[in-house]
Scaffold this motif. Structure first.
Motif, mmCIF file in Angstrom:
data_model
loop_
_atom_site.group_PDB
_atom_site.id
_atom_site.type_symbol
_atom_site.label_atom_id
_atom_site.label_comp_id
_atom_site.label_asym_id
_atom_site.label_seq_id
_atom_site.Cartn_x
_atom_site.Cartn_y
_atom_site.Cartn_z
ATOM 1 N N LEU A 82 0.819 -1.223 0.000
ATOM 2 C CA LEU A 82 0.000 0.000 0.000
ATOM 3 C C LEU A 82 0.848 1.266 0.000
ATOM 4 O O LEU A 82 0.315 2.369 0.000
ATOM 5 N N LEU A 83 2.183 1.103 0.025
ATOM 6 C CA LEU A 83 3.046 2.295 0.169
ATOM 7 C C LEU A 83 3.092 3.143 -1.101
ATOM 8 O O LEU A 83 3.172 2.625 -2.213
ATOM 9 N N ALA A 84 3.115 4.454 -0.917
ATOM 10 C CA ALA A 84 3.366 5.404 -1.997
ATOM 11 C C ALA A 84 4.872 5.403 -2.299
ATOM 12 O O ALA A 84 5.658 4.867 -1.520
ATOM 13 N N PRO A 85 5.309 6.021 -3.414
ATOM 14 C CA PRO A 85 6.748 6.179 -3.622
ATOM 15 C C PRO A 85 7.403 6.827 -2.407
ATOM 16 O O PRO A 85 6.832 7.741 -1.790
ATOM 17 N N MET A 86 8.557 6.332 -2.048
ATOM 18 C CA MET A 86 9.325 6.778 -0.875
ATOM 19 C C MET A 86 8.654 6.413 0.451
ATOM 20 O O MET A 86 9.081 6.877 1.513
ATOM 21 N N GLY A 87 7.614 5.608 0.379
ATOM 22 C CA GLY A 87 6.916 5.198 1.602
ATOM 23 C C GLY A 87 7.790 4.282 2.460
ATOM 24 O O GLY A 87 8.664 3.588 1.956
ATOM 25 N N ILE A 88 7.529 4.336 3.772
ATOM 26 C CA ILE A 88 8.305 3.512 4.714
ATOM 27 C C ILE A 88 7.371 2.550 5.432
ATOM 28 O O ILE A 88 6.322 2.960 5.952
ATOM 29 N N CYS A 89 7.753 1.280 5.461
ATOM 30 C CA CYS A 89 7.036 0.294 6.262
ATOM 31 C C CYS A 89 7.897 0.001 7.484
ATOM 32 O O CYS A 89 8.965 -0.602 7.370
ATOM 33 N N GLY A 90 7.458 0.474 8.662
ATOM 34 C CA GLY A 90 8.208 0.273 9.905
ATOM 35 C C GLY A 90 7.686 -0.960 10.613
ATOM 36 O O GLY A 90 6.469 -1.144 10.722
ATOM 37 N N ILE A 91 8.579 -1.830 11.082
ATOM 38 C CA ILE A 91 8.112 -3.038 11.770
ATOM 39 C C ILE A 91 8.743 -3.188 13.155
ATOM 40 O O ILE A 91 9.938 -3.010 13.327
ATOM 41 N N VAL A 92 7.891 -3.459 14.140
ATOM 42 C CA VAL A 92 8.365 -3.633 15.520
ATOM 43 C C VAL A 92 7.873 -4.914 16.182
ATOM 44 O O VAL A 92 8.409 -5.305 17.214
ATOM 45 N N GLY A 93 6.840 -5.546 15.609
ATOM 46 C CA GLY A 93 6.180 -6.650 16.317
ATOM 47 C C GLY A 93 7.062 -7.890 16.435
ATOM 48 O O GLY A 93 7.822 -8.207 15.522
ATOM 49 N N ALA A 94 6.970 -8.571 17.566
ATOM 50 C CA ALA A 94 7.687 -9.839 17.742
ATOM 51 C C ALA A 94 7.094 -10.856 16.776
ATOM 52 O O ALA A 94 5.880 -10.906 16.581
ATOM 53 N N SER A 95 7.948 -11.649 16.147
ATOM 54 C CA SER A 95 7.463 -12.644 15.190
ATOM 55 C C SER A 95 8.191 -13.958 15.431
ATOM 56 O O SER A 95 9.190 -14.007 16.150
ATOM 57 N N ASP A 96 7.690 -15.011 14.800
ATOM 58 C CA ASP A 96 8.352 -16.304 14.922
ATOM 59 C C ASP A 96 9.731 -16.213 14.242
ATOM 60 O O ASP A 96 9.829 -15.687 13.135
ATOM 61 N N PRO A 97 10.780 -16.718 14.901
ATOM 62 C CA PRO A 97 12.120 -16.593 14.319
ATOM 63 C C PRO A 97 12.248 -17.211 12.924
ATOM 64 O O PRO A 97 13.148 -16.851 12.174
ATOM 65 N N SER A 98 11.324 -18.086 12.550
ATOM 66 C CA SER A 98 11.435 -18.712 11.226
ATOM 67 C C SER A 98 10.688 -17.920 10.149
ATOM 68 O O SER A 98 10.741 -18.261 8.965
ATOM 69 N N ASP A 99 9.986 -16.846 10.523
ATOM 70 C CA ASP A 99 9.204 -16.068 9.536
ATOM 71 C C ASP A 99 10.101 -15.249 8.617
ATOM 72 O O ASP A 99 11.072 -14.638 9.068
ATOM 73 N N ASN A 100 9.736 -15.203 7.331
ATOM 74 C CA ASN A 100 10.436 -14.353 6.353
ATOM 75 C C ASN A 100 9.444 -13.431 5.675
ATOM 76 O O ASN A 100 8.245 -13.713 5.639
ATOM 77 N N LEU A 101 9.955 -12.328 5.113
ATOM 78 C CA LEU A 101 9.133 -11.402 4.338
ATOM 79 C C LEU A 101 9.570 -11.486 2.883
ATOM 80 O O LEU A 101 10.754 -11.626 2.595
ATOM 81 N N THR A 102 8.596 -11.361 1.968
ATOM 82 C CA THR A 102 8.911 -11.388 0.536
ATOM 83 C C THR A 102 8.360 -10.129 -0.115
ATOM 84 O O THR A 102 7.190 -9.787 0.091
ATOM 85 N N PHE A 103 9.202 -9.399 -0.853
ATOM 86 C CA PHE A 103 8.750 -8.192 -1.555
ATOM 87 C C PHE A 103 9.173 -8.266 -3.010
ATOM 88 O O PHE A 103 10.197 -8.861 -3.338
ATOM 89 N N ASN A 104 8.408 -7.603 -3.873
ATOM 90 C CA ASN A 104 8.775 -7.561 -5.282
ATOM 91 C C ASN A 104 9.958 -6.617 -5.473
ATOM 92 O O ASN A 104 9.920 -5.456 -5.077
ATOM 93 N N GLU A 105 10.989 -7.129 -6.124
ATOM 94 C CA GLU A 105 12.247 -6.381 -6.237
ATOM 95 C C GLU A 105 12.075 -5.082 -7.027
ATOM 96 O O GLU A 105 12.589 -4.026 -6.636
ATOM 97 N N ALA A 106 11.336 -5.132 -8.121
ATOM 98 C CA ALA A 106 11.176 -3.936 -8.963
ATOM 99 C C ALA A 106 10.404 -2.849 -8.209
ATOM 100 O O ALA A 106 10.759 -1.666 -8.247
ATOM 101 N N GLU A 107 9.347 -3.268 -7.468
ATOM 102 C CA GLU A 107 8.559 -2.272 -6.713
ATOM 103 C C GLU A 107 9.364 -1.696 -5.551
ATOM 104 O O GLU A 107 9.221 -0.540 -5.185
ATOM 105 N N PHE A 108 10.213 -2.549 -5.002
ATOM 106 C CA PHE A 108 11.043 -2.134 -3.864
ATOM 107 C C PHE A 108 11.991 -1.028 -4.298
ATOM 108 O O PHE A 108 12.063 0.041 -3.688
#
Ligand SMILES: NC(=O)c1ccc[n+]([C@@H]2O[C@H](COP(=O)([O-])OP(=O)(O)OC[C@H]3O[C@@H](n4cnc5c(N)ncnc54)[C@H](O)[C@@H]3O)[C@@H](O)[C@H]2O)c1
Ligand SMILES: [Zn+2]
Ligand SMILES: [Zn+2]
Length: 372
Positions: free
Chosen positions: A277-303
């Motif tokens: 949902l981020l606009a250009p130059m948007g920042i997604c800040g993350i603080v929540g505790a998660s399972d140590p095995s969890d990964n995030l996947t983002f599209n490289e071109a959009e990133f």
């Protein structure tokens, strides 16, 4: 001579916390002994109880303490006996992060906060003459007395002299993290849209801070309607239930995209959607505790294409003393009304307080440990 105290001992999640007699060690030059007046209850205490974090058991937890200084070591300058103080996390003061006033990212965080001992391996607490794990976040404030350090003790400014310590106690953890994420880590800009996912202590603090920063709109997302109501009281301009098409509603409300998406839930699928949902130059800040095995996947071109960022945040980039007193200033002016999150419990109701946090009925339980 050691100091006698009463402390709530955690022996894991199969038995309740039990308040027992303990002894505190003599002070080192950079340490302070605090008579604890109150201490907040936080999810991190439960995460340690449940052995999700590598803190040794049995242990005295509690890391949102406030109280009165009783005695100080010879090198302490931050406060003197009789001063009102609040405690936060501990840090080494010497590593590359500490040397640029970024102690939340201290290279030596573990030995100073989670080892159950001082960083040099010596015990701060004893039970029946044997070492007891403590020094949790450099304090272990589920106790009548705590040994704190120059680096994690904050003298409360005169301007906040009328604010009771039992209200100030929880300011050094989740409140600091949510507010700091907005004001310091992401540096939220006036007029920019933000969505906050999860309206607990951290999310509510972020919402109050987003209002201070002048963000617009301020969108709260939670699955608990009562919390969404409170989020609106605290500054959210819109509140959407996560079970009811929240992502589509945000897209409709802010078609050009979010300047900031702040996640406190730690749910990776939610973070990935929020990032989308981020606009250009948007920042997604993350603080929540998660399972140590969890990964995030983002599209490289959009990133790369939109200069979008994902930012891991610890403690809201707080430099402890200056930031906590800045937050208390906002509180005195009525701009950071965190008292609306607090429910009070007596010290011997510690297990009820933990239960109220876990069932979601109280956003921020605070234990009353001694009279101010
Ligand atoms: N990084 C740091 O420095 C730091 C500091 C303090 C706390 N934390 C962590 O931050 C997280 C939040 O802490 P808190 O005290 O605010 O916890 P909390 O449990 O009070 O708040 C989390 C909120 O998320 C909501 N939620 C759950 N599932 C959801 C979903 N699918 N969609 C939307 N909302 C959902 C819950 O209803 C709850 O209100 C915890 O994981 C905590 O361990 C991190
Ligand atoms: Zn905490
Ligand atoms: Zn350090």
């Amino acid at each position: 001579m050691t100091t006698s105290a009463r402390a709530a001992i955690c022996r894991g999640n199969s038995e309740p916390f039990k308040i027992e007699d303990v002894e505190l060690d003599n002070l080192r030059p950079d340490e302070l002994r605090i008579r604890v007046v109150a201490c907040g209850v936080c999810h991190t205490d439960m995460a340690v109880r449940d052995e999700q974090l590598p803190v040794p058991h049995p242990v005295v937890l509690g890391h949102e303490g406030a109280g009165i200084v009783e005695e100080v070591g010879s090198a302490v300058t931050v406060a003197k006996p009789g001063d009102r103080v609040v405690m936060s996390f501990n840090s080494c003061g010497e590593c590359p992060s500490c040397s640029i006033d970024a102690p939340t990212y201290c290279y030596n965080f573990f030995p100073h906060n989670w080892s159950g001992k001082r960083a040099d391996g010596s015990p701060v607490m004893f039970k029946d003459g044997e070492p007891m794990n403590a020094n949790f976040f450099g304090q272990s404030s589920f106790a009548t007395h705590a040994i704190a350090h120059e680096a994690n003790t904050v003298k409360i400014a005169e301007s906040a002299a009328d604010i009771p310590l039992e209200r100030i106690a929880p300011i050094g953890c989740g409140l600091m993290t949510g507010a700091g994420a907005v004001l310091r880590s992401m540096k939220v800009r006036k007029g920019m849209p933000i969505a906050v996912f999860g309206a607990g202590t951290v999310g509510m603090a972020a919402i109050m801070a987003a209002k201070i920063a002048g963000a617009n709109p301020i969108i709260a997302v939670d699955v608990n309607d009562k919390r969404l109501e409170l989020a609106k009281e605290l500054g959210a301009t819109h509140a959407f239930n996560g079970k009811d098409g929240a992502m589509d509603k945000i897209r409709e409300l802010v078609p050009q995209g979010l300047g900031y998406a702040f996640d406190t839930t730690g749910i990776n699928t939610l973070i990935q959607e929020a990032w989308g949902l981020l606009a250009p130059m948007g920042i997604c800040g993350i603080v929540g505790a998660s399972d140590p095995s969890d990964n995030l996947t983002f599209n490289e071109a959009e990133f790369m294409g939109g200069g979008r960022r994902v930012m891991g945040i610890l403690g809201g980039d707080s430099d402890v003393g200056p930031f906590l007193n800045e937050l208390l200033d906002y509180h005195v002016k009525g701009q950071f009304p965190f008292e609306k999150l607090i429910g009070y419990f007596d010290f011997d109701q510690i297990n009820e307080a933990i239960h109220a946090s876990e069932d979601g009925s109280v956003v921020k339980p605070v234990l009353r440990i001694s009279a101010e």
